[in-house]
Design a protein around this motif. Structure first.
Motif, PDB file in Angstrom:
ATOM      1  N   ASP A  87       0.799  -1.228   0.000  1.00 47.79           N
ATOM      2  CA  ASP A  87       0.000   0.000   0.000  1.00 47.79           C
ATOM      3  C   ASP A  87       0.836   1.284   0.000  1.00 47.79           C
ATOM      4  O   ASP A  87       0.280   2.376   0.080  1.00 47.79           O
ATOM      5  CB  ASP A  87      -1.060  -0.006   1.114  1.00 47.79           C
ATOM      6  N   HIS A 127       2.183  -6.706  11.040  1.00 45.18           N
ATOM      7  CA  HIS A 127       3.253  -5.893  10.466  1.00 45.18           C
ATOM      8  C   HIS A 127       4.473  -5.894  11.394  1.00 45.18           C
ATOM      9  O   HIS A 127       5.605  -5.867  10.930  1.00 45.18           O
ATOM     10  CB  HIS A 127       2.766  -4.464  10.203  1.00 45.18           C
ATOM     11  N   CYS A 176       3.604 -10.120   5.843  1.00 44.98           N
ATOM     12  CA  CYS A 176       2.395  -9.625   6.515  1.00 44.98           C
ATOM     13  C   CYS A 176       1.297 -10.686   6.447  1.00 44.98           C
ATOM     14  O   CYS A 176       0.555 -10.887   7.409  1.00 44.98           O
ATOM     15  CB  CYS A 176       1.900  -8.337   5.875  1.00 44.98           C
ATOM     16  N   HIS A 192       7.457  -7.757   1.577  1.00 43.93           N
ATOM     17  CA  HIS A 192       6.704  -7.197   2.696  1.00 43.93           C
ATOM     18  C   HIS A 192       5.321  -7.844   2.839  1.00 43.93           C
ATOM     19  O   HIS A 192       4.959  -8.339   3.904  1.00 43.93           O
ATOM     20  CB  HIS A 192       6.578  -5.684   2.473  1.00 43.93           C
ATOM     21  N   ASP A 220      -0.800  -7.851   1.919  1.00 42.94           N
ATOM     22  CA  ASP A 220      -0.761  -6.559   2.616  1.00 42.94           C
ATOM     23  C   ASP A 220      -2.181  -6.051   2.901  1.00 42.94           C
ATOM     24  O   ASP A 220      -2.428  -5.436   3.933  1.00 42.94           O
ATOM     25  CB  ASP A 220       0.023  -5.534   1.779  1.00 42.94           C
TER      26      ASP A 220
HETATM   27 ZN    ZN Z   1       2.079  -3.046   4.737  1.00 39.76          ZN
END
Ligand code: ZN
Length: 343
Positions: free
Chosen positions: A118, A245, A265, A261, A165
């Protein structure tokens, strides 16, 4: 609330970059920050379209999102007296352009080439400072141009990570509600509802999300934008970043660069959902359907890393209260990881 002024999503919209910049009333030269691969994919073309549209442009190719690269972008922007910056890439180029533009006091336009996290619409930049990955507050983009023809061609792992995410919003919201009830933390019903609804929509459409399809790219991009709006309403990353996170950041500290990432997550969301007493199997199934990893071995993470990250994750951003509270014991961490089949 700091929100983007113009968001353009569609097939081939990157070719209209000069028109978008005109609509945004952006003036002066444009420094285009892009990566070596994304330059070939889109950065070069965007530079050409901007020149044709009457904007003076300069191109900066960056490979790493380090603070030194932000400083280099700032110097280049000052030299050409840039009126604004354009970040064209999957993440790094956007992070560098986002922070450099904020420091230079000019606007910034985001042109994502992948839908992997994001950061394409948030005000936060993820950067390496003194060897550590840190989230730095910068500015939200004034405009976002999400070309689904380009994004759908990104490696399939990236789209799956983007879904991870977004799905992580579910536990982030549970953590936020917990902090509201237990600590009286400031809470926004609107931000919370929007963030959760966005994640639920991705969970529901998971079976139909396929890499390579423009329609899938469009669905994920819109969800990322919606998550970004939730963060803007809240004035923080709270609606989209909680215990899962923290886990992802803890893994990155122990074994840097092992996974994306959004992949970390996603893994974190499975375990945190279990700790919250929620339906972790639903999360696991949705991640599996979009092709995101649901176990440490799929991304080559060591067992010890997972346990260590679960026991130390609460120390990351300790002021942000989550289900991790004052930390898990080793035994509880190992049990949660095994129960949820992360290990
Ligand atoms: Zn994130």
């Amino acid at each position: 609330m700091e929100l983007p002024r113009l968001v353009v999503v569609g097939s081939g919209v990157a070719m209209e970059v000069a028109d978008v910049c005109c609509n945004l009333k952006l003036k002066g030269g444009a420094l285009i920050v892009t990566g070596p691969k994304t330059c070939e994919l889109a950065g070069g073309e965007i530079s050409q379209r901007m020149e044709e549209g009457g904007f003076e442009t300069d191109l900066m190719i960056t490979k790493i999102s380090k603070i030194e690269e932000v400083e280099r972008a700032e110097r280049m922007a000052a030299e050409m007296e840039a009126g604004f910056l354009i970040g064209v890439g999957g993440g790094r180029s956007i992070d560098v352009a986002k922070l450099a533009s904020d420091r230079a006091g000019v606007h910034f336009v985001s042109v994502p080439t992948a839908a992997s996290h994001d950061g394409i619409c948030s005000a936060q930049a993820s950067l390496t400072i003194d060897g550590e990955t840190t989230s730095v507050s910068a500015q939200a983009p004034l405009g976002i141009i999400a070309d689904t023809a380009i994004i759908s061609k990104a490696p399939k792992r990236l789209l799956a990570a983007g879904c991870g995410d977004i799905i992580s919003n579910i536990t982030a919201i549970k953590d936020w509600k917990l902090a509201f009830r237990l600590r009286g933390e400031e809470y926004s019903e609107y931000a919370s509802a929007l963030s959760e609804m966005t994640a639920r929509m991705i969970v529901e459409s998971a079976p139909s999300l396929k890499p390579g399809l423009e329609e899938s790219a469009r669905v994920v991009v819109k969800a990322l934008l919606s998550s970004g709006v939730a963060m803007s309403i809240a004035g923080s990353s709270r609606p989209a970043s909680g215990s899962e996170h923290k886990f992802a950041h803890a893994v990155n500290q122990i074994e840097p660069g092992r996974a994306l990432h959004g992949e970390l997550c996603g893994l974190g969301t499975i375990v945190m959902m279990y700790l919250h007493g929620g339906d972790w199997e639903m999360i696991r199934e949705a991640l599996r359907e979009v092709g995101a990893p649901t176990s440490a071995s799929e991304i080559g993470l060591h067992e010890e890393t997972v346990i260590e990250a679960l026991t130390s994750a609460h120390k990351i951003r300790p002021e942000r209260y989550t289900i991790l509270g004052s930390g898990l014991t080793r035994e509880a961490a190992a049990a949660a990881a095994r129960k949820t089949k992360i290990l």
